[in-house]
Design an enzyme around this catalytic site. Sequence first.
Site, PDB file in Angstrom:
ATOM      1  N   GLU A  22     -25.428  16.517  40.022  1.00  0.00           N
ATOM      2  CA  GLU A  22     -26.837  16.492  39.642  1.00  0.00           C
ATOM      3  C   GLU A  22     -27.198  15.082  39.165  1.00  0.00           C
ATOM      4  OE1 GLU A  22     -29.815  19.464  37.241  1.00  0.00           O
ATOM      5  OE2 GLU A  22     -28.264  18.475  36.082  1.00  0.00           O
ATOM      6  N   GLU A  60     -27.313  25.678  28.692  1.00  0.00           N
ATOM      7  CA  GLU A  60     -27.004  24.258  28.883  1.00  0.00           C
ATOM      8  C   GLU A  60     -27.641  23.413  27.788  1.00  0.00           C
ATOM      9  OE1 GLU A  60     -27.746  20.785  32.298  1.00  0.00           O
ATOM     10  OE2 GLU A  60     -28.796  22.710  32.405  1.00  0.00           O
TER      11      GLU A  60
END
Length: 260
Positions: free
Chosen positions: A240, A143
């Site tokens: 998130e 990520e």
Amino acid sequence: MPRLAANLTMLFNEVPFLERFDLAAAAGFSAVEFLFPYDYTVEQLRDALGRNKLQLVLHNLPAGNWAGGDRGIACDPARVQEFRDGVDQAIAYATALGVPQLNCLAGIKPANVADADARRTLVENLKYAAPKLSAVGIRLLIEAINTFDIPGFFLNRTQQALDIIAETGSDNLFVQYDIYHMQRMEGELAKTMENNLPRIAHMQLADNPGRNEPGSGEINYHFLFAFLDKIGYQGWIGCEYKPAATTAAGLGWAAAYLKR
């Protein structure tokens, strides 16, 4: 129609962690994700998932001392054995809980480490982890994270992630594309998603500025969700974000997507 997973590290944080599963299910989520499972036993997590009929779709490899400021250790040449031990720990949890993919946080580059050494370490660690996960049917993700929220984070752009994936030569290494982080670093969200769809295995969302719920900022999620349907994205999207008030009060944006 996007498949939304509640990120229990950030959502429903008004209550203790193991109670968040109940609230996620009550809100209509069928899946969850979170940063780390390692403070809890497999039995505790299996019970929380099972009683709510929830699927755990993602967690991270161990990332060092999070409370002490670590944000991953995969680019640190001094912590390779710690990384490898963490891979085994993550596999044990993921196989027991039926998790299909694990995310590897590259981490903040230590000040005394050259960029080339950090990159080499990251690539070698991924070369180690990817086949071990593949052997048990788990995808490995990396990520890119913005350097405003985490100054010094080593992996911070989509193309950098793709180049590292190419360098490993692995067919079991994919991108976790975080819409919020990439809006801050590079923009061009839709085109980046479309151009790299085969390598994007998971997404996460939050609005910008503020990292709050969709609809609170500049990112047009109504457009992006329709666009992802159009290009055929099949993965999960982890929610998130930091609720601006309580989690439940801010879930209006997701009502149309949470009918179970």
